[in-house]
Design a protein around this motif. Structure first.
Motif, PDB file in Angstrom:
ATOM      1  N   HIS A  53       0.814  -1.226   0.000  1.00 28.38           N
ATOM      2  CA  HIS A  53       0.000   0.000   0.000  1.00 28.38           C
ATOM      3  C   HIS A  53       0.843   1.270   0.000  1.00 28.38           C
ATOM      4  N   ALA A  54       2.149   1.116  -0.154  1.00 26.33           N
ATOM      5  CA  ALA A  54       3.033   2.292  -0.100  1.00 26.33           C
ATOM      6  C   ALA A  54       2.629   3.321  -1.149  1.00 26.33           C
ATOM      7  N   ARG A  55       2.691   4.604  -0.776  1.00 26.14           N
ATOM      8  CA  ARG A  55       2.354   5.666  -1.733  1.00 26.14           C
ATOM      9  C   ARG A  55       3.546   6.014  -2.613  1.00 26.14           C
ATOM     10  N   VAL A  56       4.739   5.714  -2.103  1.00 30.83           N
ATOM     11  CA  VAL A  56       5.941   6.072  -2.853  1.00 30.83           C
ATOM     12  C   VAL A  56       6.854   4.856  -2.996  1.00 30.83           C
ATOM     13  N   MET A  57       7.405   4.672  -4.197  1.00 35.25           N
ATOM     14  CA  MET A  57       8.366   3.605  -4.433  1.00 35.25           C
ATOM     15  C   MET A  57       9.721   4.221  -4.749  1.00 35.25           C
ATOM     16  N   LEU A  58      10.721   3.835  -3.959  1.00 32.09           N
ATOM     17  CA  LEU A  58      12.085   4.318  -4.173  1.00 32.09           C
ATOM     18  C   LEU A  58      12.864   3.247  -4.919  1.00 32.09           C
ATOM     19  N   VAL A  59      13.518   3.636  -5.999  1.00 31.98           N
ATOM     20  CA  VAL A  59      14.244   2.647  -6.800  1.00 31.98           C
ATOM     21  C   VAL A  59      15.734   2.983  -6.834  1.00 31.98           C
ATOM     22  N   GLY A  60      16.560   2.084  -6.302  1.00 36.79           N
ATOM     23  CA  GLY A  60      18.015   2.228  -6.326  1.00 36.79           C
ATOM     24  C   GLY A  60      18.633   1.449  -7.474  1.00 36.79           C
ATOM     25  N   GLU A  61      19.914   1.181  -7.354  1.00 45.28           N
ATOM     26  CA  GLU A  61      20.628   0.502  -8.436  1.00 45.28           C
ATOM     27  C   GLU A  61      20.609  -1.010  -8.267  1.00 45.28           C
ATOM     28  N   GLN A  62      21.321  -1.487  -7.272  1.00 48.29           N
ATOM     29  CA  GLN A  62      21.445  -2.917  -6.999  1.00 48.29           C
ATOM     30  C   GLN A  62      21.863  -3.053  -5.545  1.00 48.29           C
ATOM     31  N   PRO A  63      21.652  -4.248  -4.956  1.00 43.96           N
ATOM     32  CA  PRO A  63      22.067  -4.414  -3.566  1.00 43.96           C
ATOM     33  C   PRO A  63      23.580  -4.224  -3.429  1.00 43.96           C
ATOM     34  N   GLY A  64      24.010  -3.749  -2.279  1.00 42.97           N
ATOM     35  CA  GLY A  64      25.433  -3.683  -1.972  1.00 42.97           C
ATOM     36  C   GLY A  64      25.833  -4.868  -1.103  1.00 42.97           C
ATOM     37  N   ASP A  65      27.035  -4.815  -0.568  1.00 46.13           N
ATOM     38  CA  ASP A  65      27.581  -5.919   0.221  1.00 46.13           C
ATOM     39  C   ASP A  65      26.665  -6.310   1.389  1.00 46.13           C
ATOM     40  N   ALA A 101      16.824  -1.566  -9.202  1.00 48.33           N
ATOM     41  CA  ALA A 101      16.656  -1.897 -10.621  1.00 48.33           C
ATOM     42  C   ALA A 101      17.156  -3.318 -10.903  1.00 48.33           C
ATOM     43  N   VAL A 102      18.212  -3.714 -10.209  1.00 46.52           N
ATOM     44  CA  VAL A 102      18.830  -5.038 -10.377  1.00 46.52           C
ATOM     45  C   VAL A 102      18.839  -5.709  -9.014  1.00 46.52           C
ATOM     46  N   LYS A 103      18.471  -6.985  -8.956  1.00 49.76           N
ATOM     47  CA  LYS A 103      18.205  -7.596  -7.653  1.00 49.76           C
ATOM     48  C   LYS A 103      19.284  -8.544  -7.144  1.00 49.76           C
ATOM     49  N   HIS A 104      20.367  -8.637  -7.867  1.00 49.64           N
ATOM     50  CA  HIS A 104      21.524  -9.357  -7.321  1.00 49.64           C
ATOM     51  C   HIS A 104      22.734  -8.422  -7.262  1.00 49.64           C
ATOM     52  N   PHE A 105      23.565  -8.602  -6.258  1.00 48.77           N
ATOM     53  CA  PHE A 105      24.787  -7.807  -6.044  1.00 48.77           C
ATOM     54  C   PHE A 105      25.825  -8.186  -7.096  1.00 48.77           C
ATOM     55  N   LYS A 106      26.337  -7.186  -7.798  1.00 51.54           N
ATOM     56  CA  LYS A 106      27.418  -7.415  -8.757  1.00 51.54           C
ATOM     57  C   LYS A 106      28.694  -6.813  -8.179  1.00 51.54           C
ATOM     58  N   PHE A 107      29.751  -7.587  -8.177  1.00 48.90           N
ATOM     59  CA  PHE A 107      30.981  -7.101  -7.528  1.00 48.90           C
ATOM     60  C   PHE A 107      32.213  -7.705  -8.170  1.00 48.90           C
ATOM     61  N   THR A 108      33.351  -7.094  -7.865  1.00 49.15           N
ATOM     62  CA  THR A 108      34.636  -7.707  -8.200  1.00 49.15           C
ATOM     63  C   THR A 108      35.339  -7.984  -6.878  1.00 49.15           C
ATOM     64  N   GLN A 109      36.225  -8.960  -6.919  1.00 51.78           N
ATOM     65  CA  GLN A 109      36.918  -9.368  -5.708  1.00 51.78           C
ATOM     66  C   GLN A 109      38.310  -9.808  -6.131  1.00 51.78           C
ATOM     67  N   ALA A 110      39.326  -9.134  -5.619  1.00 47.53           N
ATOM     68  CA  ALA A 110      40.703  -9.438  -6.031  1.00 47.53           C
ATOM     69  C   ALA A 110      41.050 -10.891  -5.708  1.00 47.53           C
ATOM     70  N   GLU A 111      40.701 -11.325  -4.510  1.00 43.73           N
ATOM     71  CA  GLU A 111      40.957 -12.707  -4.087  1.00 43.73           C
ATOM     72  C   GLU A 111      39.825 -13.143  -3.168  1.00 43.73           C
ATOM     73  N   PRO A 112      39.595 -14.449  -3.047  1.00 46.08           N
ATOM     74  CA  PRO A 112      38.582 -14.888  -2.090  1.00 46.08           C
ATOM     75  C   PRO A 112      38.909 -14.309  -0.718  1.00 46.08           C
ATOM     76  N   ARG A 113      37.896 -13.954   0.012  1.00 47.98           N
ATOM     77  CA  ARG A 113      37.985 -13.376   1.361  1.00 47.98           C
ATOM     78  C   ARG A 113      38.419 -11.914   1.364  1.00 47.98           C
TER      79      ARG A 113
END
Ligand code: URA
Ligand code: SF4
Length: 219
Positions: A53-65, A101-113
């Motif tokens: 029932h929200a009157r306003v919808m806020l739309v961001g880019e994509q989830p972060g960490d 707008a996008v529902k999965h986090f997109k990221f780069t990671q130099a090394e695991p962890r």
């Protein structure tokens, strides 16, 4: 024979339930979306949050960490700043539906962890994820959409959208075949990325001033 769909075939469409849909149904279905490759490295789908029932919808880019770990939109540093700016502009964050707008986090990671660094989604990924945003709009039917940054603007209004040109004005445009009222502003993360305190203060005030335009449109 190819073993992989061509890149321009990326789309969430086959995963979106047809017919009578509510937010819980959509959220459950989105958890299994494989519409583009972003689901592979992310922890989980981060669907929108808030009441139908929200009157306003806020739309961001994509989830972060943080959003990727917690499964909820705007719960990290950008979300904290957004909540503060909304309250200052006179919009109750509890009355808003918040999504990306996008529902999965997109990221780069130099090394695991190592730290995961946000990477902007491509137009193809935004387009692939568009059916979820369209479905959220069809259920919530907000009186007003607040566009947070260029990615959300392009996802909703097309690739020629420029936040600098569009921000701070009440727009009336067709979105996914429906007439919508929209107000665009910068992404809250851009405030956090400002070079120094003076720039950060100016960027924050610009964000609040745009959100006041949204608040007036809702009153
Ligand atoms: N930035 C976004 O665009 N969305 C979030 O949910 C968090 C940070
Ligand atoms: Fe599906 Fe969107 Fe995730 Fe891609 S980013 S897999 S289209 S939910």
């Amino acid at each position: 024979m190819t073993t992989r769909a061509p890149e321009d075939a990326y789309t969430a469409e086959p995963f979106v339930p047809e017919g009578a849909r509510g937010l819980p149904t959509l959220r459950r279905a989105a958890a299994d979306c494989r519409g583009c490759p972003l689901h592979r490295d992310a922890t989980q789908t981060v669907f929108g949050a808030g009441t139908a029932h929200a009157r306003v919808m806020l739309v961001g880019e994509q989830p972060g960490d943080q959003e990727d770990r917690q499964g909820k939109p705007f719960v990290g540093p950008a979300g904290k700043l957004l909540d503060r700016a909304l309250a200052e502009a006179g919009i109750d964050p509890g009355e808003a539906y918040v999504t990306n707008a996008v529902k999965h986090f997109k990221f780069t990671q130099a090394e695991p962890r190592k730290r995961r660094i946000h990477k902007a989604p491509t137009l193809r990924e935004m387009t692939a994820c568009g059916p979820w945003l369209a479905a959220e709009l069809a259920v919530v039917e907000p009186e007003l959409i607040v566009i947070l940054g260029a990615t959300a603007g392009k996802a909703l209004l097309g690739s020629s959208f420029r936040v600098g040109e569009a921000r701070g004005a009440l727009l009336e445009r067709e979105v996914h075949g429906r007439p919508e009222k929209l107000v665009a502003t910068v992404h809250p993360s851009s405030v956090l990325r400002a070079r120094d305190d003076a720039d950060r203060k100016a960027a924050y005030e610009g964000l609040v001033s745009d959100l006041k335009v949204a608040a007036r449109a809702l009153s």
